[in-house]
Design an enzyme around this catalytic site. Structure first.
Site, mmCIF file in Angstrom:
data_model
loop_
_atom_site.group_PDB
_atom_site.id
_atom_site.type_symbol
_atom_site.label_atom_id
_atom_site.label_comp_id
_atom_site.label_asym_id
_atom_site.label_seq_id
_atom_site.Cartn_x
_atom_site.Cartn_y
_atom_site.Cartn_z
ATOM 1 C CG ASP A 84 -1.639 7.991 0.747
ATOM 2 O OD1 ASP A 84 -1.467 8.619 0.114
ATOM 3 O OD2 ASP A 84 -2.813 7.647 -0.420
ATOM 4 C CG ASP A 120 -2.359 1.450 1.377
ATOM 5 O OD1 ASP A 120 -2.558 1.567 0.270
ATOM 6 O OD2 ASP A 120 -1.936 1.810 2.358
ATOM 7 N N GLY A 172 -10.569 9.938 -1.508
ATOM 8 C CA GLY A 172 -9.865 11.881 -1.738
ATOM 9 C C GLY A 172 -11.684 12.667 -1.968
ATOM 10 N NE ARG A 210 -10.365 10.490 2.929
ATOM 11 C CZ ARG A 210 -9.460 9.732 1.870
ATOM 12 N NH1 ARG A 210 -8.977 11.345 1.574
ATOM 13 N NH2 ARG A 210 -9.663 8.605 1.594
ATOM 14 C CG HIS A 223 -9.261 14.706 -5.056
ATOM 15 N ND1 HIS A 223 -8.646 14.246 -6.068
ATOM 16 C CD2 HIS A 223 -9.195 14.940 -4.204
ATOM 17 C CE1 HIS A 223 -8.055 13.219 -5.825
ATOM 18 N NE2 HIS A 223 -8.460 13.420 -4.465
ATOM 19 C CD GLU A 253 -3.848 9.749 3.890
ATOM 20 O OE1 GLU A 253 -3.934 11.221 3.758
ATOM 21 O OE2 GLU A 253 -4.936 8.851 3.165
ATOM 22 C CG ASP A 286 -1.968 2.600 6.533
ATOM 23 O OD1 ASP A 286 -2.439 2.050 5.922
ATOM 24 O OD2 ASP A 286 -2.084 3.161 6.663
#
Length: 266
Positions: free
Chosen positions: A11, A9, A53, A56, A87, A18, A188
Site C-alpha cells: 500500500d 511493501d 484497517g 483504524r 471492514h 490508499e 513508502d
C-alpha cells in the site's frame, strides 16, 4: 556479500492504493452499513498513522466520536465483530476497484519487478495487509505478467505485530533464508522504514502524498518515485551517488553501501 532479495511493501509503495482504492472503499462501506461517515483525504492521512484497517475504524470511533445511528447496542455488545463486518465490506469494494483497473501501479514498479525477476533476484512482498486483502491486489494489479516473479508474500495475519514492529520483515528474512542486511526493503512510510530497520533490513523509501511530510531517519534513500527512463526520480535523501531512476544496479549499489555498516536489528 551481495544483495540477496528485494522486499516490497504494497500500500502506497507498489500502487497508490490508499487514495485510489482503500479510501473510496471505506466510504462506500460506511454508506452500505447506514453510517453517515465520510473520510476525507485530510482525515484519512491522519488515520493512516494507525496500522491496520480494523484498528483504524476502532481509533476513529474513540478519537472522533462519530454518530453511529442505530448501531449503539451492537457496538456495546460486539464492537470487534461490528468493525469486522464493516471492514469486510470495505475489502469487497476495494477488490471491485482493483478488478476495474482503478488502482494502477506506481511509476517504475512494473519495470523494476520485471528487471529484478529476469535477473534471478528473489522478490518478496511484506505487507500490513491481510491475506484476503492482498490476494486481489496480486491478481488484478500485478497480474499474470508480474506475479510469477514474486517468490514469497508475508501478511499481517501471519505475525503477532504489524509494522512498525519488525515481525513481518523478520519472518520474510527467515523464510527466504537471507540475512537481513543482504535484503533491501522498498517502502513508502516511516512505519515501514522503521519496521525494516528494527529487523536489520535497509530500506529505500518512495514517498507519496500521504507520507511526504513524514521523517525517514533510518532510510538509506528517500525518493518521490522509482522513476522511469525519461522521468527521473526526485531525490529527497541521497544514497551517496547520482542516478536518474531506480534500477537493479542502483539498488545493488545502495545495498553494497549499507552492508559496510548494516543497520542494527532491534
Amino acid at each position: 556479500m551481495t544483495l540477496g532479495a528485494l522486499l516490497f511493501d504494497v500500500d502506497g509503495t507498489l500502487a497508490d492504493t490508499e487514495p485510489e482504492g482503500h479510501l473510496p472503499a471505506y466510504n462506500r462501506a460506511f454508506r452500505e452499513h447506514g453510517l453517515d461517515w465520510t473520510w476525507t483525504k485530510k482525515l484519512y492521512r491522519k488515520l493512516l498513522l494507525i496500522s491496520g484497517g480494523r484498528e483504524r475504524i476502532d481509533h476513529y470511533l474513540d478519537r472522533y466520536d462519530p454518530e453511529v445511528g442505530t448501531h449503539d447496542e451492537r457496538i456495546r455488545d460486539d464492537r470487534a465483530g461490528w468493525i469486522a463486518e464493516i471492514h469486510r465490506s470495505k475489502s469487497r469494494y476495494f477488490r471491485d476497484r482493483l478488478e476495474e483497473g482503478q488502482v494502477p501501479l506506481r511509476a517504475g514498479v512494473a519495470r523494476l519487478i520485471r528487471e529484478a525477476g529476469e535477473a534471478g533476484m528473489r522478490i518478496a512482498i511484506v505487507t500490513n495487509a491481510t491475506r484476503a486483502t492482498l490476494e486481489p491486489f496480486l491478481a488484478f494489479a500485478l497480474g499474470d505478467a508480474l506475479l510469477p516473479y514474486i517468490e514469497l508474500t508475508v501478511c499481517s495475519d501471519e505475525v503477532s505485530n504489524k509494522k512498525p514492529a519488525p515481525d513481518l520483515y523478520r519472518a520474510a528474512c527467515e523464510r527466504l533464508g537471507c540475512a537481513p542486511h543482504e535484503c533491501l526493503a522498498i517502502e513508502d512510510s516511516n512505519a515501514g522504514a522503521t519496521a525494516a530497520h528494527a529487523a536489520g533490513v535497509p530500506a529505500v523509501v518512495t514517498i507519496n502524498e500521504d507520507t511526504r511530510d513524514q521523517t525517514f531517519e533510518t532510510a538509506s534513500a528517500v525518493l518521490d518515485s522509482l522513476g522511469e527512463p525519461g522521468e527521473p526520480s526526485g531525490v529527497l535523501k541521497s544514497p551517496g551517488f547520482d542516478f536518474d531512476y531506480v534500477d537493479l544496479d542502483v539498488l545493488k549499489r545502495i545495498s553494497a553501501r549499507t552492508m559496510e555498516q548494516p543497520p542494527r536489528a532491534g
